[in-house]
Design a protein around this motif. Sequence first.
Motif, PDB file in Angstrom:
ATOM      1  N   VAL A   2       0.900  -1.133  -0.149  1.00 11.99           N
ATOM      2  CA  VAL A   2      -0.032   0.044  -0.127  1.00 11.99           C
ATOM      3  C   VAL A   2       0.818   1.123  -0.041  1.00 11.99           C
ATOM      4  O   VAL A   2       1.707   1.319   0.771  1.00 11.99           O
ATOM      5  N   GLN A   3       0.521   2.236  -0.843  1.00 16.09           N
ATOM      6  CA  GLN A   3       1.150   3.374  -0.779  1.00 16.09           C
ATOM      7  C   GLN A   3       0.410   4.588  -0.699  1.00 16.09           C
ATOM      8  O   GLN A   3      -0.976   4.602  -1.007  1.00 16.09           O
ATOM      9  N   LEU A   4       0.915   5.539   0.063  1.00 16.76           N
ATOM     10  CA  LEU A   4       0.296   6.789   0.065  1.00 16.76           C
ATOM     11  C   LEU A   4       0.890   7.971  -0.350  1.00 16.76           C
ATOM     12  O   LEU A   4       2.380   8.074  -0.084  1.00 16.76           O
ATOM     13  N   VAL A   5       0.382   8.784  -1.231  1.00 15.50           N
ATOM     14  CA  VAL A   5       1.180   9.896  -1.797  1.00 15.50           C
ATOM     15  C   VAL A   5       0.650  11.158  -1.654  1.00 15.50           C
ATOM     16  O   VAL A   5      -0.500  11.513  -1.905  1.00 15.50           O
ATOM     17  N   GLU A   6       1.383  12.006  -1.132  1.00 14.93           N
ATOM     18  CA  GLU A   6       0.763  13.368  -0.806  1.00 14.93           C
ATOM     19  C   GLU A   6       1.375  14.448  -1.678  1.00 14.93           C
ATOM     20  O   GLU A   6       2.344  14.176  -2.370  1.00 14.93           O
ATOM     21  N   SER A   7       0.414  15.412  -1.878  1.00 10.54           N
ATOM     22  CA  SER A   7       0.699  16.585  -2.992  1.00 10.54           C
ATOM     23  C   SER A   7       0.153  17.761  -2.529  1.00 10.54           C
ATOM     24  O   SER A   7      -0.563  17.700  -1.712  1.00 10.54           O
ATOM     25  N   GLY A   8       0.296  18.925  -2.911  1.00  3.94           N
ATOM     26  CA  GLY A   8      -0.214  20.237  -2.636  1.00  3.94           C
ATOM     27  C   GLY A   8       0.543  21.078  -1.787  1.00  3.94           C
ATOM     28  O   GLY A   8       0.085  22.038  -1.839  1.00  3.94           O
ATOM     29  N   GLY A   9       1.927  20.585  -1.529  1.00  8.74           N
ATOM     30  CA  GLY A   9       2.522  21.488  -0.564  1.00  8.74           C
ATOM     31  C   GLY A   9       3.405  22.725  -1.322  1.00  8.74           C
ATOM     32  O   GLY A   9       3.181  22.451  -2.802  1.00  8.74           O
ATOM     33  N   GLY A  10       3.809  23.466  -0.718  1.00  8.48           N
ATOM     34  CA  GLY A  10       4.633  24.736  -1.537  1.00  8.48           C
ATOM     35  C   GLY A  10       4.782  25.790  -0.753  1.00  8.48           C
ATOM     36  O   GLY A  10       4.825  25.545   0.457  1.00  8.48           O
ATOM     37  N   LEU A  20      -3.992  20.242   0.378  1.00  6.25           N
ATOM     38  CA  LEU A  20      -3.162  19.041   0.451  1.00  6.25           C
ATOM     39  C   LEU A  20      -3.965  17.929   0.097  1.00  6.25           C
ATOM     40  O   LEU A  20      -4.975  17.714   0.508  1.00  6.25           O
ATOM     41  N   SER A  21      -3.502  17.082  -0.878  1.00  4.25           N
ATOM     42  CA  SER A  21      -3.958  15.893  -0.931  1.00  4.25           C
ATOM     43  C   SER A  21      -3.207  14.533  -0.683  1.00  4.25           C
ATOM     44  O   SER A  21      -1.840  14.671  -0.751  1.00  4.25           O
ATOM     45  N   CYS A  22      -3.910  13.562  -0.560  1.00  4.11           N
ATOM     46  CA  CYS A  22      -3.354  12.179  -0.303  1.00  4.11           C
ATOM     47  C   CYS A  22      -4.129  11.057  -0.711  1.00  4.11           C
ATOM     48  O   CYS A  22      -5.035  11.025  -0.288  1.00  4.11           O
ATOM     49  N   ALA A  91       6.154  23.249   8.103  1.00  5.55           N
ATOM     50  CA  ALA A  91       6.458  21.882   8.322  1.00  5.55           C
ATOM     51  C   ALA A  91       6.440  21.073   7.230  1.00  5.55           C
ATOM     52  O   ALA A  91       5.947  21.371   5.933  1.00  5.55           O
ATOM     53  N   VAL A  92       6.877  19.667   7.497  1.00  4.77           N
ATOM     54  CA  VAL A  92       6.638  18.492   6.353  1.00  4.77           C
ATOM     55  C   VAL A  92       5.333  17.867   6.763  1.00  4.77           C
ATOM     56  O   VAL A  92       4.985  17.545   8.156  1.00  4.77           O
ATOM     57  N   TYR A  93       4.150  17.905   6.008  1.00  6.67           N
ATOM     58  CA  TYR A  93       2.991  17.288   6.157  1.00  6.67           C
ATOM     59  C   TYR A  93       2.950  16.006   5.812  1.00  6.67           C
ATOM     60  O   TYR A  93       3.395  15.746   4.585  1.00  6.67           O
ATOM     61  N   TYR A  94       2.548  15.026   6.488  1.00  8.81           N
ATOM     62  CA  TYR A  94       2.384  13.755   6.312  1.00  8.81           C
ATOM     63  C   TYR A  94       0.981  13.071   6.535  1.00  8.81           C
ATOM     64  O   TYR A  94       0.091  13.496   7.107  1.00  8.81           O
ATOM     65  N   CYS A  95       0.411  12.246   5.373  1.00  7.82           N
ATOM     66  CA  CYS A  95      -0.742  11.570   5.541  1.00  7.82           C
ATOM     67  C   CYS A  95      -0.784  10.217   6.039  1.00  7.82           C
ATOM     68  O   CYS A  95       0.584   9.697   5.948  1.00  7.82           O
ATOM     69  N   ASN A  96      -1.844   9.803   6.836  1.00  5.67           N
ATOM     70  CA  ASN A  96      -1.602   8.536   7.653  1.00  5.67           C
ATOM     71  C   ASN A  96      -3.043   7.741   7.295  1.00  5.67           C
ATOM     72  O   ASN A  96      -4.031   8.433   7.106  1.00  5.67           O
ATOM     73  N   SER A  97      -2.973   6.522   7.230  1.00  3.45           N
ATOM     74  CA  SER A  97      -4.137   5.500   6.945  1.00  3.45           C
ATOM     75  C   SER A  97      -4.053   4.269   7.794  1.00  3.45           C
ATOM     76  O   SER A  97      -3.037   3.733   7.822  1.00  3.45           O
ATOM     77  N   ASP A  98      -5.288   3.835   8.430  1.00  5.64           N
ATOM     78  CA  ASP A  98      -5.405   2.356   8.661  1.00  5.64           C
ATOM     79  C   ASP A  98      -5.997   1.839   7.855  1.00  5.64           C
ATOM     80  O   ASP A  98      -7.156   2.092   7.305  1.00  5.64           O
ATOM     81  N   THR A  99      -5.044   0.931   7.094  1.00  2.00           N
ATOM     82  CA  THR A  99      -5.580   0.367   5.779  1.00  2.00           C
ATOM     83  C   THR A  99      -5.941  -1.218   6.226  1.00  2.00           C
ATOM     84  O   THR A  99      -4.755  -1.855   6.528  1.00  2.00           O
ATOM     85  N   TYR A 100      -7.109  -1.693   5.650  1.00  2.00           N
ATOM     86  CA  TYR A 100      -7.166  -3.041   5.966  1.00  2.00           C
ATOM     87  C   TYR A 100      -6.767  -3.821   4.425  1.00  2.00           C
ATOM     88  O   TYR A 100      -7.206  -3.468   3.351  1.00  2.00           O
TER      89      TYR A 100
END
Length: 120
Positions: A2-10, A20-22, A91-100
């Motif tokens: 599983v991959q999570l990819v963030e975007s939208g920073g600047g 921000l999107s993930c 800051a650096v913004y990270y997304c996180n998920s609980d993924t089944y």
Amino acid sequence: QVQLVESGGGLVQAGESLRLSCAASGSIFRIGAMGWYRQAPGNERELIASIQTSGNTYYADSSKGRFTISRDNVKNAVYLQLNSLKAEDTAVYYCNSDTYTMPTIAYEFWGQGTQVTVSS
């Protein structure tokens, strides 16, 4: 996997906004709670907002009234609208998920982060 990819920073000026999107992809059965964290240099990573599949949300005191978290369960995505940005939001913004990956087995996944820099 599983991959999570963030975007939208600047880089933005104080008072401006970012969204921000993930997006999650991979061997996903379903996604549970999702959240956004941030980490500034010298600081520990902190939870700033989270959202359950039901849409129920949590906000840290530092983000209440300025940030809005949302999700799209069809797209397996989570978003963070950042308004009225301040220099201290840098800051650096990270997304996180609980993924089944199985019906009853969940793992915690993290994205690589996206940099938000607010100049004053």
